[in-house]
Design an enzyme around this catalytic site. Structure first.
Site, PDB file in Angstrom:
ATOM      1  N   ASP A 216       0.847  -1.191   0.000  1.00 19.25           N
ATOM      2  CA  ASP A 216       0.000   0.000   0.000  1.00 19.25           C
ATOM      3  C   ASP A 216       0.885   1.245   0.000  1.00 19.25           C
ATOM      4  OD1 ASP A 216      -1.920   1.874   0.278  1.00 19.25           O
ATOM      5  OD2 ASP A 216      -2.479   1.341   2.337  1.00 19.25           O
TER       6      ASP A 216
ATOM      7  N   ASP B  73      -3.111   4.296   2.555  1.00 20.07           N
ATOM      8  CA  ASP B  73      -4.488   4.691   2.847  1.00 20.07           C
ATOM      9  C   ASP B  73      -5.353   3.467   3.136  1.00 20.07           C
ATOM     10  OD1 ASP B  73      -4.557   3.538   0.415  1.00 20.07           O
ATOM     11  OD2 ASP B  73      -5.484   5.203  -0.657  1.00 20.07           O
TER      12      ASP B  73
ATOM     13  N   HIS C 179      22.694 -24.591 -37.170  1.00 21.03           N
ATOM     14  CA  HIS C 179      22.988 -24.475 -38.602  1.00 21.03           C
ATOM     15  C   HIS C 179      22.884 -23.001 -38.996  1.00 21.03           C
ATOM     16  CE1 HIS C 179      21.463 -24.552 -42.907  1.00 21.03           C
ATOM     17  NE2 HIS C 179      22.593 -25.197 -43.007  1.00 21.03           N
ATOM     18  N   ASN C 180      23.762 -22.538 -39.896  1.00 27.73           N
ATOM     19  CA  ASN C 180      23.728 -21.122 -40.310  1.00 27.73           C
ATOM     20  C   ASN C 180      23.573 -20.217 -39.100  1.00 27.73           C
ATOM     21  OD1 ASN C 180      23.918 -22.018 -42.876  1.00 27.73           O
ATOM     22  ND2 ASN C 180      21.872 -21.426 -43.512  1.00 27.73           N
TER      23      ASN C 180
ATOM     24  N   GLU D   5      28.099 -22.768 -36.705  1.00 27.70           N
ATOM     25  CA  GLU D   5      28.584 -22.829 -38.075  1.00 27.70           C
ATOM     26  C   GLU D   5      29.024 -21.457 -38.556  1.00 27.70           C
ATOM     27  OE1 GLU D   5      27.153 -24.335 -42.472  1.00 27.70           O
ATOM     28  OE2 GLU D   5      25.635 -23.975 -40.944  1.00 27.70           O
TER      29      GLU D   5
ATOM     30  N   ASP E 275      30.116 -19.615 -42.107  1.00 29.27           N
ATOM     31  CA  ASP E 275      30.284 -19.606 -43.567  1.00 29.27           C
ATOM     32  C   ASP E 275      31.235 -18.472 -43.916  1.00 29.27           C
ATOM     33  OD1 ASP E 275      28.679 -21.635 -44.238  1.00 29.27           O
ATOM     34  OD2 ASP E 275      27.179 -20.466 -45.315  1.00 29.27           O
TER      35      ASP E 275
ATOM     36  N   HIS F 169      25.604 -15.737 -45.847  1.00 27.26           N
ATOM     37  CA  HIS F 169      25.094 -16.864 -46.624  1.00 27.26           C
ATOM     38  C   HIS F 169      25.424 -16.585 -48.077  1.00 27.26           C
ATOM     39  CE1 HIS F 169      23.001 -20.556 -46.515  1.00 27.26           C
ATOM     40  NE2 HIS F 169      22.063 -20.182 -47.348  1.00 27.26           N
TER      41      HIS F 169
ATOM     42  N   GLU G 289      32.719 -23.478 -42.845  1.00 29.97           N
ATOM     43  CA  GLU G 289      32.476 -23.736 -44.256  1.00 29.97           C
ATOM     44  C   GLU G 289      33.289 -22.666 -44.974  1.00 29.97           C
ATOM     45  OE1 GLU G 289      28.812 -23.901 -47.200  1.00 29.97           O
ATOM     46  OE2 GLU G 289      28.408 -24.968 -45.342  1.00 29.97           O
TER      47      GLU G 289
END
Length: 750
Positions: free
Chosen positions: A144, A148, A301-302, A331, A333, A346, A382
Site C-alpha cells: 500500500d 491509505d 545451422h547457419n 557454423e 560460412d 550466406h 564452411e
C-alpha cells in the site's frame, strides 16, 4: 519495495530516480531519452517522442543481459572508440532489438550496468521465503504505497508479486472488477482477501490437500511425508518435510509449529524443485568422461542468421543467442571480404555480412559464460576463402581464442579415440578440411603435405545433384587450403562419405562426414543399425536441406535414434523441431552434451530403432498422464475481448513404435483456471530415447489452433505424482505466470 532485501539499496534508488541517456539507432540518430525504473521495481519506463506510442515500458524480466562497452553491433558501427567507456547495451529475450545507450560519464555507465544487473539477479532469485507476520496483512501494508489502507489495481499487482504470485495483467483486471463491490476503483480489507482467494482458489489442489491435511485442518510434517512417499514417489524423510515447510509456508505461526497450510502447499506445488523435471537432472548428472562422439551435441545451422536464408540479417548477436540457448556446435560460412578481412554470410544471397574476427570475439566471450556450459564448443567452418584470407582466419582464431583453441592432440602420440567433454572443458575445436591425415604429423615431419588442394566442402543445394555428382566428380572445384588453417583441424576433419564399409576401412576416428537431412533420413530408416555402429566410432553432422530457404527445420529425433551426434538445426526459427532440441538438452546442466545409452556406444550393438529386436533397449513401460488443469494462460490475441479456449496435447517422440499424441477437449473461454481431468496412457518401448512434450493450444474451429505454450523433457527425467509443468513461449523463454498441473505415473508394463 517489491525487491527482497533491497529496501533502501543505493543502486535501486539510482534506478528509481532515473536519468538521461543517449539512445543510439544509427550514425545520425542519437537522441537523449529519460529512463527510470517504475515503482513496482519490475518495469523500466522511457520517454518516447513518437506521438502515438503509448507503450513506453519494458519489463525487467524481458532483459537477457546488460553489456558494458561498445559490444553490440550497433554501438561498434555507429559510435567512435573514444566513447567506449560510456557505452552500454541492454539485450532482450526473444526478438526485441537491443537498446544501445551512451551515458554522460564512464562512472554513470557503470552505475546503470551494475544497478540493472543487481535487480535482474534479484528478480531471478525471488523465493517463497518472504518474512511475514500474519502474512497477508503485513504484505498488504508494504504494497500500500500511499498508506491509505486501500489498494488500487496496480498496488494489488505489486502485492501479489511480493508474495510470489505472478498475475497476468488481464486476469488481475478481471478479478479486481469482481472484488470491487463498491465500484470505488480500490479494494480494502475483506475485498483484498476475497481477491486472494479467487486468485489462488484451485479446487484440484484443495482436494489433494484435504486428503492429507489430517492435523486440525493443516498438514503436519508427517502428513507431508506420507504425501511425498505415496503420491510423489519420493524417498522423503521428516527432515525433507521440514525443509519444504521452511521454504514454502508463508504464515510464520504455522511454520513455527512445523505445519503446512493450504497456501504453503500451493507454494510447494509451484516451487521449481517440485516441478515435473527431476531437479537432480537439472545439473550435470551424467558421466562426462566418455569419448566426445558418445554424446548427442546441441548444434546449430547457419548460426549467423537472425531470420531466413535469403535476405535476413547476419549478426554476431545470433551466435550469442545460440550459445546462451546451450548450443555447442556453431557454423561459420566464411568468404573473402574487403581489406583482407574475411566475412561471414550466406553466400550468393542478400543476407548481410559480419566480420569473421567480430564473430570469433563474440563466441569467445559467450561460449563459457556463467549461464552457459563449460563443455567444448565446435566451430564448424564452411570455408570459401582464398589462401591469403584463410591465413587471416587462422591468425584471428589463434590470437583471439589463445590457449582455449585445441591445436594439437591432447597427450603424447597419435590418439586412437576422441577425448572426453570433461577433458575438453573450456576448449574450442575446429571442424574443417585438412591437407593430410593427422597421423602424418607424427610419422615424419618431412612427409609434410606437398599438396595444397582439397575438394571444397559445400552444403549442396540442388535436388538434381545425383546426375551432377557423376559429372562433377571429374571436375570437383579444387580449394587451395592454407597450411596454418589446416593444422588447426585436429579432432574434426571434414571428409566425403562413401558408404559405411569405406568409412570403416579407410577413415580414422577423427574424419567425419556431413549429411544433408534427406540422405541422413534415408540411412536412418534403411540402415539404422549400420549408422549406429558407424557413430560408435565417428562423428556425424546432419544439416537441413538447401531448399529450406525459410530456415525451417526437420525432426531431429530419427537422427538421434540413429546415433548421429551433431544434428544441426536453425536455432533462429521457432518450431516443434526446435522445441524437441531444447527438450532433449534441458537436462544435464543444459551443458549441450547428453550421453548416449550404452547400447549406442557398443561397436557390436544389435540395436535397431526401426525393427526393435530384443535387447537392453527394450524396457516396455506404460506412461499414465492425467491432464488436470492449467492456470493463467496468456492471451494469444492481444484483443481485449479475446479469451483462450485451451486444449492440451501430450506427445511422445522417440523410436517409431513410441511416437504418439493424445489431446484433451477444448475448454470454452477460460485461460485463468481451465480444468480437464482427462487421462491418457502411452506404451513406451525404448524409454531412454523418448521425449514427452506438453503443448497448450487455443482451439479454433475455423482455422489452425494457435500455439499458447509448450514444455518438452526426456521421459527419463519425469517426476511422478502431482506436478507443475512450466510453459515456454515459442522462443523458448519461460511464461512467468502460466503453467499446467498434471499427474504422472510411469510403470513397468510386464
Amino acid at each position: 519495495e517489491t525487491l527482497h532485501g533491497l529496501e533502501g539499496d543505493a543502486d535501486l534508488q539510482f534506478l528509481l530516480q532515473g536519468g538521461d541517456l543517449l539512445k543510439v539507432r544509427s550514425t545520425s540518430w542519437k537522441k537523449t531519452r529519460f529512463f527510470k525504473l517504475q515503482e513496482d521495481c519490475k518495469t523500466m519506463w522511457h520517454e518516447s517522442k513518437k506521438t502515438f506510442k503509448t507503450n513506453q515500458t519494458f519489463s525487467v524480466d524481458e532483459i537477457s543481459g546488460v553489456r558494458m562497452g561498445r559490444q553490440s553491433e550497433g554501438l561498434r558501427k555507429y559510435t567512435e572508440e573514444q566513447v567506449e567507456g560510456r557505452c552500454f547495451s541492454i539485450m532482450f529475450k526473444g526478438r526485441r532489438k537491443n537498446l544501445d545507450l551512451i551515458a554522460s560519464s564512464e562512472e554513470e555507465a557503470r552505475k546503470w550496468v551494475n544497478s540493472l544487473e543487481k535487480i535482474i539477479s534479484n528478480l531471478n532469485n525471488l523465493t517463497c521465503q518472504q518474512k511475514t507476520e500474519h502474512w497477508i496483512y503485513s504484505c498488504l501494508r508494504k504494497a500500500d504505497k500511499n498508506k491509505d489502507d486501500k489498494l488500487s489495481q496496480s498496488e494489488v499487482q505489486n502485492f501479489f508479486r511480493l508474495i510470489n504470485l505472478d498475475v497476468d495483467d488481464d486476469y488481475a483486471e478481471m478479478l479486481f472488477k469482481k472484488c470491487d463491490k463498491s465500484k470505488s476503483g480500490y479494494l480494502a480489507g475483506e475485498e483484498i482477501e476475497h481477491f486472494y482467494d479467487l486468485l489462488t482458489h484451485r479446487e484440484e489442489i484443495d482436494v489433494i490437500y484435504g486428503e492429507y491435511a489430517k492435523t486440525t485442518g493443516f498438514m503436519s510434517s508427517e502428513n507431508l511425508v506420507e504425501f511425498l512417499l505415496k503420491e510423489q514417489r519420493e524417498k522423503a524423510t521428516l527432515a525433507d518435510a521440514h525443509k519444504i515447510i521452511e521454504k514454502c509456508e508463508p504464515d510464520e505461526n504455522v511454520k513455527q509449529k512445523k505445519l503446512l497450510s493450504k497456501d504453503g502447499f500451493l507454494m510447494y506445488v509451484h516451487h521449481p524443485e517440485a516441478w515435473i523435471l527431476n531437479p537432480v537432472h537439472k545439473d550435470v548428472y551424467q558421466d562426462m568422461s566418455q569419448p566426445l562422439n558418445h554424446y548427442f551435441i546441441s548444434s546449430s545451422h547457419n548460426t549467423y542468421l537472425m531470420e531466413d536464408q535469403l535476405k535476413g540479417p547476419s549478426s554476431t548477436e545470433a551466435y550469442i543467442r545460440a550459445l546462451l540457448k546451450g548450443c555447442r556446435c556453431v557454423e561459420l560460412d566464411c568468404w573473402d571480404g574487403d581489406d583482407d578481412e574475411p566475412v561471414i554470410y550466406h553466400g550468393y544471397t542478400f543476407t548481410s555480412k559480419i566480420l569473421f574476427k567480430d564473430t570469433i570475439k563474440a563466441i569467445k566471450e559467450y561460449a563459457f559464460k556463467v549461464r552457459t556450459s563449460d563443455y567444448p564448443v565446435i566451430l564448424s567452418l564452411e570455408n570459401h576463402c582464398s589462401v591469403k584470407q584463410q591465413e587471416v582466419m587462422a591468425h584471428h582464431m589463434s590470437t583471439i581464442l589463445g590457449s582455449a583453441l585445441i591445436t594439437a592432440p591432447l597427450g603424447d602420440g597419435m590418439p586412437t579415440e576422441f577425448p572426453s567433454p570433461e577433458e575438453l572443458k573450456g576448449k574450442f575445436l575446429i571442424k574443417g578440411k585438412r591437407l593430410n591425415k593427422l597421423e602424418a604429423t607424427f610419422a615424419t615431419k618431412a612427409a609434410a603435405a606437398d599438396d595444397t588442394d582439397v575438394t571444397e566442402e559445400e552444403e549442396s543445394n540442388d535436388e538434381e545433384e545425383k546426375e551432377e555428382a557423376k559429372e562433377s566428380s571429374k571436375k570437383k572445384k579444387k580449394l587451395k587450403l592454407a597450411k596454418e588453417l589446416s593444422d588447426m583441424v585436429i579432432y574434426c576433419k571434414s571428409v566425403h562419405f562413401h558408404g559405411f564399409e569405406d568409412a570403416r576401412q579407410n577413415l580414422s576416428f577423427y574424419e567425419m562426414s556431413s549429411f544433408k537431412e534427406g540422405k541422413a533420413m534415408k540411412l536412418a530408416e534403411e540402415s539404422a543399425n549400420a549408422y549406429i555402429r558407424h557413430n560408435v566410432e565417428k562423428l556425424s553432422r546432419i544439416y537441413p536441406a538447401g531448399s529450406r530457404t525459410d530456415s525451417s527445420n526437420y525432426n531431429p529425433v530419427p537422427l538421434w535414434n540413429a546415433g548421429c551426434q551433431i544434428v544441426a538445426l536453425n536455432f533462429q526459427t521457432t518450431c516443434t523441431d526446435m522445441d524437441l532440441n531444447l527438450g532433449r538438452f534441458v537436462v544435464n546442466g543444459k551443458s549441450g552434451y547428453i550421453l548416449k545409452p550404452a547400447y549406442m556406444r557398443d561397436i557390436a550393438t544389435e540395436f535397431d530403432p526401426i525393427t526393435l529386436t530384443r535387447g537392453d533397449w527394450l524396457k516396455h513401460k506404460t506412461l499414465h498422464v492425467m491432464v488436470i488443469s492449467a492456470h493463467q494462460l496468456p492471451k494469444v490475441n492481444k484483443k481485449k475481448s479475446s479469451i483462450v479456449d485451451p486444449l492440451v496435447k501430450v506427445q511422445v517422440h522417440g523410436v517409431p513404435a513410441d511416437v504418439a499424441e493424445k489431446e484433451t477437449n477444448a475448454v470454452d473461454n477460460n485461460g485463468f483456471n481451465p480444468s480437464w481431468n482427462e487421462n491418457f496412457q502411452f506404451d513406451v518401448y525404448v524409454p531412454d530415447l523418448a521425449l514427452v512434450r506438453f503443448v497448450v493450444e487455443d482451439y479454433d474451429s475455423t482455422s489452425d489452433n494457435e500455439f499458447v505454450g509448450q514444455y518438452t523433457l526426456p521421459l527419463s527425467s519425469l517426476k511422478m505424482g502431482y506436478r507443475h509443468v512450466p510453459l515456454l513461449n515459442k522462443n523458448g523463454d519461460l511464461l512467468p505466470s502460466a503453467g499446467l498441473f498434471v499427474h504422472i505415473m510411469v510403470i513397468d508394463a510386464e
